[in-house]
Design a protein around this motif. Sequence first.
Motif, PDB file in Angstrom:
ATOM      1  N   PHE A   1     135.508 -44.823 -16.334  1.00 23.58           N
ATOM      2  CA  PHE A   1     134.280 -44.340 -16.954  1.00 23.58           C
ATOM      3  C   PHE A   1     134.608 -43.276 -17.998  1.00 23.58           C
ATOM      4  O   PHE A   1     135.623 -42.589 -17.893  1.00 23.58           O
ATOM      5  CB  PHE A   1     133.347 -43.740 -15.899  1.00 23.58           C
ATOM      6  N   ASP A   2     133.708 -43.118 -18.975  1.00 24.65           N
ATOM      7  CA  ASP A   2     133.869 -42.037 -19.945  1.00 24.65           C
ATOM      8  C   ASP A   2     133.196 -40.780 -19.385  1.00 24.65           C
ATOM      9  O   ASP A   2     132.573 -40.832 -18.316  1.00 24.65           O
ATOM     10  CB  ASP A   2     133.345 -42.454 -21.323  1.00 24.65           C
ATOM     11  N   PRO A   3     133.291 -39.625 -20.079  1.00 26.66           N
ATOM     12  CA  PRO A   3     132.724 -38.382 -19.540  1.00 26.66           C
ATOM     13  C   PRO A   3     131.206 -38.429 -19.313  1.00 26.66           C
ATOM     14  O   PRO A   3     130.677 -37.696 -18.486  1.00 26.66           O
ATOM     15  CB  PRO A   3     133.070 -37.335 -20.599  1.00 26.66           C
ATOM     16  N   LYS A   4     130.498 -39.302 -20.046  1.00 22.16           N
ATOM     17  CA  LYS A   4     129.047 -39.407 -19.893  1.00 22.16           C
ATOM     18  C   LYS A   4     128.643 -40.398 -18.802  1.00 22.16           C
ATOM     19  O   LYS A   4     127.461 -40.625 -18.575  1.00 22.16           O
ATOM     20  CB  LYS A   4     128.414 -39.821 -21.219  1.00 22.16           C
ATOM     21  N   GLY A   5     129.615 -41.022 -18.138  1.00 19.46           N
ATOM     22  CA  GLY A   5     129.327 -41.942 -17.067  1.00 19.46           C
ATOM     23  C   GLY A   5     129.198 -43.395 -17.488  1.00 19.46           C
ATOM     24  O   GLY A   5     128.845 -44.247 -16.678  1.00 19.46           O
ATOM     25  N   HIS A   6     129.478 -43.705 -18.756  1.00 25.78           N
ATOM     26  CA  HIS A   6     129.444 -45.091 -19.211  1.00 25.78           C
ATOM     27  C   HIS A   6     130.685 -45.819 -18.702  1.00 25.78           C
ATOM     28  O   HIS A   6     131.796 -45.330 -18.853  1.00 25.78           O
ATOM     29  CB  HIS A   6     129.411 -45.173 -20.743  1.00 25.78           C
ATOM     30  N   ARG A   7     130.472 -46.992 -18.148  1.00 22.84           N
ATOM     31  CA  ARG A   7     131.591 -47.785 -17.637  1.00 22.84           C
ATOM     32  C   ARG A   7     132.392 -48.353 -18.800  1.00 22.84           C
ATOM     33  O   ARG A   7     131.849 -48.945 -19.722  1.00 22.84           O
ATOM     34  CB  ARG A   7     131.093 -48.916 -16.757  1.00 22.84           C
ATOM     35  N   LEU A   8     133.721 -48.175 -18.745  1.00 22.27           N
ATOM     36  CA  LEU A   8     134.609 -48.696 -19.779  1.00 22.27           C
ATOM     37  C   LEU A   8     135.184 -50.053 -19.388  1.00 22.27           C
ATOM     38  O   LEU A   8     135.385 -50.917 -20.220  1.00 22.27           O
ATOM     39  CB  LEU A   8     135.761 -47.721 -20.038  1.00 22.27           C
ATOM     40  N   GLY A   9     135.484 -50.215 -18.127  1.00 24.79           N
ATOM     41  CA  GLY A   9     136.087 -51.459 -17.648  1.00 24.79           C
ATOM     42  C   GLY A   9     136.987 -51.188 -16.467  1.00 24.79           C
ATOM     43  O   GLY A   9     136.937 -50.129 -15.843  1.00 24.79           O
TER      44      GLY A   9
ATOM     45  N   GLY B   1     139.812 -41.302  -6.261  1.00 22.99           N
ATOM     46  CA  GLY B   1     140.202 -42.241  -5.221  1.00 22.99           C
ATOM     47  C   GLY B   1     139.597 -43.612  -5.409  1.00 22.99           C
ATOM     48  O   GLY B   1     140.153 -44.612  -4.969  1.00 22.99           O
ATOM     49  N   ASP B   2     138.426 -43.672  -6.051  1.00 29.99           N
ATOM     50  CA  ASP B   2     137.757 -44.951  -6.308  1.00 29.99           C
ATOM     51  C   ASP B   2     137.539 -45.209  -7.790  1.00 29.99           C
ATOM     52  O   ASP B   2     137.583 -46.344  -8.231  1.00 29.99           O
ATOM     53  CB  ASP B   2     136.395 -45.001  -5.606  1.00 29.99           C
ATOM     54  N   THR B   3     137.238 -44.154  -8.520  1.00 32.06           N
ATOM     55  CA  THR B   3     136.947 -44.305  -9.944  1.00 32.06           C
ATOM     56  C   THR B   3     137.774 -43.327 -10.769  1.00 32.06           C
ATOM     57  O   THR B   3     138.146 -42.252 -10.308  1.00 32.06           O
ATOM     58  CB  THR B   3     135.454 -44.065 -10.247  1.00 32.06           C
ATOM     59  N   LEU B   4     138.020 -43.733 -12.001  1.00 32.13           N
ATOM     60  CA  LEU B   4     138.756 -42.904 -12.949  1.00 32.13           C
ATOM     61  C   LEU B   4     137.788 -42.484 -14.045  1.00 32.13           C
ATOM     62  O   LEU B   4     137.100 -43.317 -14.622  1.00 32.13           O
ATOM     63  CB  LEU B   4     139.911 -43.702 -13.562  1.00 32.13           C
ATOM     64  N   THR B   5     137.722 -41.188 -14.326  1.00 27.08           N
ATOM     65  CA  THR B   5     136.924 -40.679 -15.430  1.00 27.08           C
ATOM     66  C   THR B   5     137.881 -40.130 -16.466  1.00 27.08           C
ATOM     67  O   THR B   5     138.646 -39.212 -16.189  1.00 27.08           O
ATOM     68  CB  THR B   5     135.952 -39.571 -14.970  1.00 27.08           C
ATOM     69  N   VAL B   6     137.873 -40.733 -17.661  1.00 29.03           N
ATOM     70  CA  VAL B   6     138.768 -40.311 -18.733  1.00 29.03           C
ATOM     71  C   VAL B   6     138.065 -39.312 -19.631  1.00 29.03           C
ATOM     72  O   VAL B   6     136.839 -39.160 -19.567  1.00 29.03           O
ATOM     73  CB  VAL B   6     139.280 -41.525 -19.548  1.00 29.03           C
ATOM     74  N   ALA B   7     138.821 -38.639 -20.490  1.00 24.14           N
ATOM     75  CA  ALA B   7     138.270 -37.587 -21.335  1.00 24.14           C
ATOM     76  C   ALA B   7     137.790 -38.090 -22.689  1.00 24.14           C
ATOM     77  O   ALA B   7     137.303 -37.309 -23.493  1.00 24.14           O
ATOM     78  CB  ALA B   7     139.315 -36.486 -21.532  1.00 24.14           C
ATOM     79  N   VAL B   8     137.912 -39.382 -22.959  1.00 24.87           N
ATOM     80  CA  VAL B   8     137.481 -39.925 -24.253  1.00 24.87           C
ATOM     81  C   VAL B   8     136.214 -40.747 -24.059  1.00 24.87           C
ATOM     82  O   VAL B   8     135.989 -41.325 -22.994  1.00 24.87           O
ATOM     83  CB  VAL B   8     138.587 -40.780 -24.914  1.00 24.87           C
ATOM     84  N   ASP B   9     135.388 -40.797 -25.102  1.00 26.14           N
ATOM     85  CA  ASP B   9     134.127 -41.519 -24.974  1.00 26.14           C
ATOM     86  C   ASP B   9     134.279 -43.016 -25.212  1.00 26.14           C
ATOM     87  O   ASP B   9     135.289 -43.485 -25.711  1.00 26.14           O
ATOM     88  CB  ASP B   9     133.063 -40.925 -25.896  1.00 26.14           C
ATOM     89  N   ARG B  10     133.249 -43.743 -24.827  1.00 29.15           N
ATOM     90  CA  ARG B  10     133.255 -45.202 -24.903  1.00 29.15           C
ATOM     91  C   ARG B  10     133.461 -45.694 -26.337  1.00 29.15           C
ATOM     92  O   ARG B  10     134.162 -46.680 -26.562  1.00 29.15           O
ATOM     93  CB  ARG B  10     131.948 -45.740 -24.329  1.00 29.15           C
ATOM     94  N   GLU B  11     132.862 -45.024 -27.305  1.00 28.07           N
ATOM     95  CA  GLU B  11     132.997 -45.447 -28.702  1.00 28.07           C
ATOM     96  C   GLU B  11     134.441 -45.334 -29.188  1.00 28.07           C
ATOM     97  O   GLU B  11     134.927 -46.190 -29.918  1.00 28.07           O
ATOM     98  CB  GLU B  11     132.066 -44.622 -29.598  1.00 28.07           C
ATOM     99  N   SER B  12     135.145 -44.288 -28.781  1.00 32.79           N
ATOM    100  CA  SER B  12     136.559 -44.137 -29.157  1.00 32.79           C
ATOM    101  C   SER B  12     137.400 -45.263 -28.582  1.00 32.79           C
ATOM    102  O   SER B  12     138.298 -45.776 -29.244  1.00 32.79           O
ATOM    103  CB  SER B  12     137.112 -42.798 -28.674  1.00 32.79           C
ATOM    104  N   VAL B  13     137.104 -45.651 -27.361  1.00 29.06           N
ATOM    105  CA  VAL B  13     137.839 -46.750 -26.739  1.00 29.06           C
ATOM    106  C   VAL B  13     137.513 -48.056 -27.445  1.00 29.06           C
ATOM    107  O   VAL B  13     138.391 -48.866 -27.736  1.00 29.06           O
ATOM    108  CB  VAL B  13     137.514 -46.848 -25.225  1.00 29.06           C
TER     109      VAL B  13
END
Length: 143
Positions: free
Chosen positions: A16-24, A64-76
């Motif tokens: 997920f991104d910092p705003k909680g949007h799922r990236l994949g 443990g279940d989810t990864l939250t990255v420091a970049v937003d969905r648009e950057s990815v």
Amino acid sequence: MIGQREALRLTGCDAFDPKGHRLGVVGRMFVDVDTEQPVWITVQTGLFGTNESYVPLEGAAFDGDTLTVAVDRESVRTAPCVPLREGDLDPEQEMELYLHYGMEYGVWPEEELSGRQAPYSSETALSYVRAVRSRLRRLVVVT
């Protein structure tokens, strides 16, 4: 910072991104050659996970279940397309990813740093990168 122990559990978890949007879903992982610490992951994106995008682990958190990255969905989404193949990334591909995410790449010689705000944006950057060995290698997790 995500260490080696947590890194072994990342593959297959949701990112997920910092705003909680799922990236994949997390796919592959790349570690720094010198420190052996996880630095990049790929996230399966697109319809049915048919694409993979590189995402930096700098500033990421794993619960443990989810990864939250420091970049937003648009950057990815707009990250450079780096073809996935077996093995390590080429230095040029690494630099392209670091520049896209606004991260510092490598250690620059003092003569390159003097008088320049961002030496890695100049033409000399590519020749410097070609002279440096790849910093990242793919981590293969066997279960």
